[in-house]
Every structure is written in structure tokens, then in C-alpha cells.
Enzyme design. Structure first.
Site, PDB file in Angstrom:
ATOM      1  N   LYS A 148      -7.465  13.596 -12.391  1.00 16.59           N
ATOM      2  CA  LYS A 148      -6.185  12.918 -12.137  1.00 16.59           C
ATOM      3  C   LYS A 148      -6.176  12.278 -10.759  1.00 16.59           C
ATOM      4  CE  LYS A 148      -4.306  17.481 -11.081  1.00 16.59           C
ATOM      5  NZ  LYS A 148      -3.214  17.718 -10.149  1.00 16.59           N
ATOM      6  N   TYR A 171       0.985   3.466  20.521  1.00 25.29           N
ATOM      7  CA  TYR A 171       2.433   3.411  20.352  1.00 25.29           C
ATOM      8  C   TYR A 171       3.106   4.683  20.862  1.00 25.29           C
ATOM      9  CZ  TYR A 171       2.298  -0.712  17.303  1.00 25.29           C
ATOM     10  OH  TYR A 171       2.146  -1.973  16.806  1.00 25.29           O
TER      11      TYR A 171
END
Length: 381
Positions: free
Chosen positions: A43, A262
Site C-alpha cells: 500500500k 528561515y
């Protein structure tokens, strides 16, 4: 008219998937599983590696039973492996029975309405269409409640339906000594006693590796197939399956007291040399791998050394501290390993406060993807 500009390719990050590692990992788990069949969970796009390529490699290893989450994933496996057996873990989507029947997908039935719809489909075709019954023994997620066991049994018996398999899912298998494992095993054993002769499945990767009494007739490994750590606190014996590399864009020097990235969350405490790497959260590199002065972040491997991330991971790039490489300075364009033989998925998961599953399934970035098979390569002399 101006001619269209040439598109420059081949300069970005690259992801290399070792299908031979998947083969060796499945075969190792198959040995451990003993007399039980060994399935394969593919999956989430084969845990980020590519569902078609991963399924084909696992089939080549010997897997015949595949577990997906959605019908779409099941269709991808069916197209690649026409004679495989495919269970859909999310169950029977309302109204989707004709699709499942036509594509030979086996729903993992999780609720009474799902079971009712599937039995109607069986009656309509006058055949016992294969499906699994999933009982919730402690996850409180999908699955029949234990109090519904007698109702499920009666509904099946009334139409003479025998399921392909009875299953449950463990909540704490990565912690082998957790008392919930014994509780769930006892509850599951009481459930399967109501379905004599029907194959049972309980074990995921961790339980396959640690608990023979949970193997029953089929085990369903997932993360261990892809090289991730399945059992906490133990050495991981599985082979890494991915290498993620990205190029250095620039080498720059920073001075003590300057900040990086940042938010100015990292202030240099020494004169430093930084490498700016072309990979960021836009490529699946988790922002939680950012490093501040209070929190260590991710790591990378370059020129034979493991080096730390420094500052925040941004959308397109991250910074690594290469000061300790001394005069052995990498150059722009040189590739840095973010995942691979020197930096495991769990090495990155731990400082990010997550698990290897998330690191792998996030691999959807802007990089070239190459598949290799190390098992087919000649051994070094």
C-alpha cells in the site's frame, strides 16, 4: 518567433530503489515465518518505492498474496500481476462490489454493512466470492467489534459462506513486551475458534520477526520489506532499499553569531562552512528535520562523513554543516546522501519525531527515479 528553450534535465536529486533488497528482505521474512504463507503489504505506492515495481520484485521473490489499502492500488497490482491474490485492507467501498468481483480483488470486510453487501454479491453470482473478515481486537480502528462475532458467524452460516481468511491487526507489535500484544492474541484466538478451518492472519512485520505464536496461516509484513525498523530497541536486520541523493548548489562560509535559514532558528556558534543542498520539503524531505540550537535535526553523508542539518528545511533546499570536513571541501554539483547505506530511513525518522514509514511514503519529490537489482549484480572479487 523565438525557439522554445531547451529543457535541462539530469541535474536534480535522484532516488535509487534497490529491488534486490526487497527480494532479500522478503526471503528472509519468509524463512522466519516457517509454515505460514508470507504476504506483502504494498500500500501507499509500495511504501513510496513504486507499487508496480515493488510488487513485481516481491512476486519474483515468491510472494503471491498482496495487501493494498484502496481499490485503485489493487487495480495497479492486478494489471502488473494477473495471477496474484490481492486483499483490499480498507474494505468494500459502497457500491464497488462489481469492480472487486470483476478484477478479483478481495475486500477485507470490516463492518456488518460491508459483509451484507458482499453476501448479496455472492448470492447474485451464486458463488462464495473470496474475502477476509477483520475483527478489531484492540486498535479501535477498522474491523468488526468482538461483540458482533456471533452476528457475523450467523450471517455467513445462513448463506453457507466461508471467508478466505479471518484477520486482526496488532497495535503494539513494535514493542514485543507490551502486554497489549498478549491481550490481542488471546482475543483473536477466541475469534478464530468460531471459524474452524478458516486460515487466520495476525502478524505484521514486527510480530513476524518476534512472535511465532502469532504467525498462524499467513503473515503480512510491510515496513521490514522496505528496510525500515520494525521492532523498537533492537538492531534492524533488514537491507536498506532506497538511496536518496541531492546535489550541492553552493558552498558558503558563515561567521560566529550569524543565523542560518528561515526564522533565524539556528545561530552559528563557530565560524562554519555550509553546503546548500537542492532538496526540501517540496521533495518530501520533512520540515521536522530542521535543526535549531536547541534541537538536532536530520543528517547527511558526504565525502565519507556524516554531517548535520543546520537551520530550517525550506521548500527547495536545506543546509548542512561541513565544517568538520576541513580542507576536503565538496564542490557544487557533488551529490550528498540523504538516505542510503550511511543514513537509514530511521536515522532520519528519529530526529524528526516520526517513523520510517513516513520517511518512505513521503518520497514523491522532484527527482529522477532509478530501479536497480543488487541481487542480479556480480559479487565483487
Amino acid at each position: 518567433m523565438m525557439p522554445a528553450p531547451a529543457i535541462v534535465t539530469g541535474y536534480g536529486a535522484r532516488l535509487t530503489v534497490d529491488l534486490g533488497a526487497l527480494i532479500r528482505n522478503w526471503q528472509a521474512l519468509d524463512k522466519v515465518s516457517g509454515g505460514a504463507l508470507t504476504g506483502a503489504c504494498v500500500k501507499a505506492d509500495g511504501y513510496g518505492l513504486g507499487i508496480v515495481a515493488a510488487s513485481k520484485a516481491l512476486y519474483a521473490a515468491g510472494a503471491r498474496f498482496f495487501f493494498v489499502a484502496t481499490p485503485d492500488e489493487g487495480l495497479a497490482v492486478r494489471a502488473a500481476l494477473p495471477d496474484s491474490y490481492i486483499f483490499v485492507l480498507n474494505g468494500l467501498y459502497p457500491g464497488a462490489a462489481p469492480l472487486y468481483v470483476g478484477e478479483r480483488l478481495m475486500p477485507v470486510l470490516n463492518s456488518l454493512p460491508m459483509l451484507e453487501e458482499w453476501l448479496v454479491a455472492c448470492l447474485g453470482r451464486n458463488e462464495a466470492l473470496p474475502a477476509a473478515l477483520h475483527f478489531d481486537t484492540g486498535m479501535n480502528r477498522l474491523g468488526f467489534r468482538l461483540s458482533e462475532t456471533s452476528v457475523v458467524k450467523r450471517m455467513c452460516d445462513e448463506v453457507g459462506y466461508a471467508p478466505q481468511m479471518v484477520m486482526s491487526h496488532l497495535a503494539c507489535a513494535d514493542q514485543p513486551l507490551h502486554e497489549k500484544n498478549r491481550t490481542q492474541l488471546a482475543l483473536f484466538t477466541s475469534v478464530i475458534a468460531q471459524f474452524p478451518g478458516i486460515p487466520a492472519s495476525l502478524a505484521n512485520s514486527a510480530a513476524t520477526m518476534t512472535s511465532r505464536d502469532m504467525h498462524f496461516q499467513m503473515v503480512r509484513p510491510g515496513i521490514a520489506l522496505y528496510g525500515g525498523r520494525a521492532v523498537n530497541g533492537r538492531r534492524n536486520p533488514m537491507v536498506p532499499s532506497v538511496t536518496l541523493e541531492a546535489p550541492i548548489l553552493m558552498i558558503r562560509d558563515g561567521k560566529t553569531g550569524e543565523s542560518v535559514g528561515y526564522g533565524a532558528t539556528y545561530t552559528l556558534t563557530r565560524d562554519s562552512r555550509l553546503a546548500i543542498v537542492a532538496l526540501g520539503y517540496g521533495d518530501g524531505l520533512l520540515r521536522s528535520l530542521s535543526a535549531s540550537n536547541q534541537h538536532a535535526g536530520g543528517r547527511a553523508f558526504v565525502r565519507g562523513h556524516t554531517v548535520p542539518f543546520i537551520g530550517r528545511v525550506s521548500m527547495d533546499m536545506c543546509a548542512i554543516d561541513i565544517t568538520d570536513l576541513g580542507d576536503d571541501i565538496p564542490v557544487p554539483g557533488e551529490m550528498v546522501e540523504l538516505l542510503g547505506p550511511h543514513v537509514s530511513v530511521d536515522d532520519q525518522a528519529d530526529p524528526a519525531g516520526t517513523i520510517g514509514y513516513e520517511i518512505l511514503t513521503a518520497l514523491k519529490g522532484r527527482y529522477s527515479r532509478t530501479y536497480v537489482d543488487s541481487s542480479a549484480q556480480p559479487a565483487a572479487s
